[in-house]
Design a protein around this motif. Structure first.
Motif, mmCIF file in Angstrom:
data_model
loop_
_atom_site.group_PDB
_atom_site.id
_atom_site.type_symbol
_atom_site.label_atom_id
_atom_site.label_comp_id
_atom_site.label_asym_id
_atom_site.label_seq_id
_atom_site.Cartn_x
_atom_site.Cartn_y
_atom_site.Cartn_z
ATOM 1 N N PHE A 396 1.371 -11.977 -16.393
ATOM 2 C CA PHE A 396 0.259 -12.393 -17.245
ATOM 3 C C PHE A 396 -0.822 -13.127 -16.453
ATOM 4 C CE2 PHE A 396 3.901 -11.900 -20.044
ATOM 5 C CZ PHE A 396 3.368 -11.107 -21.049
ATOM 6 N N ASP A 397 -0.425 -13.835 -15.398
ATOM 7 C CA ASP A 397 -1.399 -14.511 -14.550
ATOM 8 C C ASP A 397 -1.926 -13.600 -13.452
ATOM 9 O OD1 ASP A 397 -1.172 -16.913 -15.936
ATOM 10 O OD2 ASP A 397 0.551 -17.552 -14.741
ATOM 11 N N PHE A 398 -1.158 -12.561 -13.098
ATOM 12 C CA PHE A 398 -1.540 -11.692 -11.989
ATOM 13 C C PHE A 398 -2.626 -10.691 -12.376
ATOM 14 C CE2 PHE A 398 -0.800 -7.776 -9.449
ATOM 15 C CZ PHE A 398 -1.076 -8.291 -8.188
ATOM 16 N N VAL A 399 -2.533 -10.118 -13.557
ATOM 17 C CA VAL A 399 -3.503 -9.095 -13.974
ATOM 18 C C VAL A 399 -4.809 -9.778 -14.370
ATOM 19 C CG1 VAL A 399 -4.002 -7.265 -15.632
ATOM 20 C CG2 VAL A 399 -1.682 -7.534 -14.744
ATOM 21 N N ASP A 443 -11.006 -4.097 -7.096
ATOM 22 C CA ASP A 443 -11.310 -5.340 -7.820
ATOM 23 C C ASP A 443 -10.087 -6.256 -7.834
ATOM 24 O OD1 ASP A 443 -13.896 -4.585 -8.386
ATOM 25 O OD2 ASP A 443 -13.431 -3.809 -10.390
ATOM 26 N N LEU A 444 -8.923 -5.661 -8.076
ATOM 27 C CA LEU A 444 -7.688 -6.452 -8.098
ATOM 28 C C LEU A 444 -7.426 -7.075 -6.736
ATOM 29 C CD1 LEU A 444 -4.953 -7.113 -9.746
ATOM 30 C CD2 LEU A 444 -4.008 -5.266 -8.363
ATOM 31 N N LEU A 445 -7.624 -6.304 -5.669
ATOM 32 C CA LEU A 445 -7.410 -6.828 -4.321
ATOM 33 C C LEU A 445 -8.300 -8.032 -4.044
ATOM 34 C CD1 LEU A 445 -6.952 -3.647 -2.124
ATOM 35 C CD2 LEU A 445 -5.570 -5.717 -1.942
ATOM 36 N N GLU A 446 -9.551 -7.939 -4.463
ATOM 37 C CA GLU A 446 -10.460 -9.062 -4.246
ATOM 38 C C GLU A 446 -10.103 -10.256 -5.126
ATOM 39 O OE1 GLU A 446 -14.679 -7.797 -2.648
ATOM 40 O OE2 GLU A 446 -14.348 -6.893 -4.623
ATOM 41 N N ALA A 447 -9.716 -9.981 -6.371
ATOM 42 C CA ALA A 447 -9.379 -11.070 -7.290
ATOM 43 C C ALA A 447 -8.080 -11.758 -6.896
ATOM 44 C CB ALA A 447 -9.274 -10.530 -8.721
#
Length: 590
Positions: A396-399, A443-447
């Motif tokens: 829940f915190d990762f996505v 986007d996920l990699l950057e976030a």
């Protein structure tokens, strides 16, 4: 001269330099969509977004560490590629960012970086890497046939003195980029010969298409002879045959064909037969209701028990890419046409299945969170009967609100939500991921840069298995303890995959940032196999030094950034016939 005049002059200067130094793109002569009288085309930023990367004219050159592309060209390349990103089309590009690029491109402080200590360190690193890579070459009867896995004199050799099919891929790409295709051709032919060997493990015969996991050269000093000895899994950890070797072989054969422009090797009867044997294994009909491949633990890069049994994303993405590469390699004869039809049908089903059921973003996660169970018939939303209570807390915190990825595994009553780097990068390169999904992965990699990259790129998977979960899933594996080796360890070899994915999505700055991190330690730490810890701060507790694919992965990443046309070896365009999946709210209700 006023600010407006200076700005106009800078834009004119950028345009003039861009028109003279930006690399040209050539249309493949076999492309039916090209005009018969036209050989080249100019790419505007909008066209780059839909450009066929698999048809880039690959211009490999001999590696020269003393020659660097100018800073101006690098800035222009980043500017053009940023415009090509799905997030940054000309309609919604932030004008401030354009101005920032142009200002930086010609500011005195920016220009002074041409002879910076950082550039000198990078040159020294590449020189050392090439020297180490050439030391790892293995010869058979006087010809180079591969590179050994590692040359660490301080550790017992075990099987690290062998040539692994998956390990050799980045080495092969490095040699292809430096115009040294002979070793790659020799490797492809020798492994093809090994495929034809009789393969038995404990009296059980493997399929004819199985490629070896590795091989070594045995020298008999008495008879003065050399013999190849292959391992098809009979001596591997867990005695598991490699599923990925055949896929990597097909992918590498296409890379060789693209790099050399020579299809004579792929067209030989032996290579055509080898491709068909591999395809026969993975396209065989059975009881499975899914188009994905059912696999055991230990059948891929993660070659130990790590809970990836079932339908791991890494194998599915490689399967998808190998099928697409096979389409370009197979002859259109009677035997070839039969496989082309089977591949086409499988690709459509496979792409739909993976894009629909393996994809996770914030919206999908919210849907799963609200799943009902024990649903039946074709109208069921929760098709795999996944229990919402099985969702791990970390998820829940990762996505993030913006971003997504292909999860590790999907099977009845089970979703493995772990992030696996290789599977997601291959999904981008093969165009298994749609343009929007590819952008979301970046986007996920950057976030989640800290979690997935940290201080040493790049997490092989995230998060690590710990405590009771580690004991049950890994069988108390002392090598795969938390944040080590396959269990959340950081692997420098993945740099080349990240770099290729970054360039393909128009965001090379992501790769450059990761490479700069790696350059601070790789040589100093003697090119280790992997790093440990949540941030990758520590050299792996059992990591081999002078690991060949760590060396080659760095070289490929650097050369690909310097000459993005190399991307054509390993990237495929999106197949417009494979329709993106409908949203769950629509596709599940039909």
């Amino acid at each position: 001269m006023g600010p407006n005049a200076r700005s106009c002059s800078r834009f004119r200067l950028v345009f003039l330099i861009a028109s003279s130094v930006m690399p040209s793109f050539t249309v493949d002569p076999e492309d039916d969509t090209a005009n018969s009288g036209t050989k080249a085309m100019e790419l505007t930023p909008l066209k780059i977004q839909e450009f066929d990367f698999s048809k880039l004219e690959i211009r490999p050159r001999i590696h020269n560490i003393d020659r660097h592309r100018s800073c101006e060209v690098k800035a222009l390349f980043e500017l053009s590629m940023a415009s090509a990103s799905p997030r940054h089309t000309l309609k919604n590009l932030d004008h401030l960012k354009i101005a920032e690029h142009v200002e930086n491109a010609y500011s005195p402080s920016w220009m002074s970086n041409m002879n910076s200590p950082k550039a000198s360190i990078s040159s020294h690193l590449q020189a050392e890497a090439w020297e180490a890579l050439r030391r790892s070459l293995v010869y058979f009867r006087g010809r180079p046939v591969g590179t050994i896995a590692a040359m660490d004199p301080s550790e017992e050799a075990l099987n690290y003195n062998q040539v692994f099919v998956r390990d050799f891929v980045p080495s092969a790409l490095a040699f292809l980029m430096s115009r040294e295709p002979e070793i790659v051709r020799n490797f492809l032919m020798k492994t093809l010969r090994l495929q034809s060997w009789e393969k038995k493990i404990d009296r059980f015969q493997l399929g004819a298409g199985v490629m070896p996991a590795s091989f070594k050269v045995f020298q008999d000093p008495i008879r003065n002879t050399e013999t190849l000895i292959a391992d098809f899994g009979e001596t591997a950890i867990g005695r598991v045959a490699p599923v990925d070797s055949g896929f990597w072989w097909i992918i590498l054969l296409r890379a060789y064909t693209k790099a050399t422009g020579d299809s004579s090797l792929a067209d030989t009867s032996d290579c055509q037969q080898g491709i068909r044997l591999i395809l026969s294994l993975c396209l065989s009909e059975g009881f499975d209701t899914f188009p994905t491949l059912l696999c055991a633990d230990g059948c891929s890069m993660i070659d130990r028990r790590m809970g990836i049994y079932g339908y791991p994303i890494e194998i599915q993405a490689l399967f998808f890419m190998a099928l697409r590469c096979a389409l370009t390699l197979l002859k259109q004869d009677d035997k070839g046409k039969e496989f082309v039809e089977r591949i086409t049908k499988r690709l459509h089903a496979l792409s739909y299945h993976l894009r629909s059921y393996f994809w996770l973003d914030f919206r999908q996660l919210n849907d799963i969170y609200r799943y009902k169970t024990e649903e039946y018939s074709h109208t069921a939303v929760n098709k795999f009967n996944v229990m919402p209570d099985s969702l791990p807390d970390w998820l829940f915190d990762f996505v993030p609100n913006r971003g997504g990825y292909f999860i590790g595994n999907v099977s009845p009553a089970r979703m493995d939500f772990r992030w696996f780097c290789l599977g997601n990068c291959i999904a981008i390169l093969s165009s298994l991921a749609t343009p929007n999904q590819s952008a979301a992965i970046m986007d996920l990699l950057e976030a989640r840069w800290t979690e997935l990259v940290g201080e040493m790129p790049l997490k092989v998977c995230y998060p690590a298995l710990e405590n009771h979960e580690w004991r049950v899933i890994t069988g108390c594996d002392p090598k795969n303890t938390r944040w080590s080796y396959h269990n959340g360890g950081s692997w420098p070899v993945l740099l080349w995959l990240l770099t290729a994915a970054s360039i393909k999505t128009g965001r090379p700055q992501i790769a450059r940032r990761a490479i700069e991190l790696a350059e601070t330690r790789l040589l100093k730490d003697s090119w280790p196999e992997y790093y440990d810890g949540t941030l990758g701060r520590y050299v792996g507790k059992q990591a081999r030094k002078f690991q060949t694919w760590s060396i080659a992965g760095y070289l490929v990443a650097k050369m690909m950034l310097e000459d993005p046309s190399h991307l054509g070896m390993v990237a495929l365009e999106e197949d417009k016939q494979m329709k993106p999946p409908l949203r769950r709210s629509a596709s599940w209700s039909r």
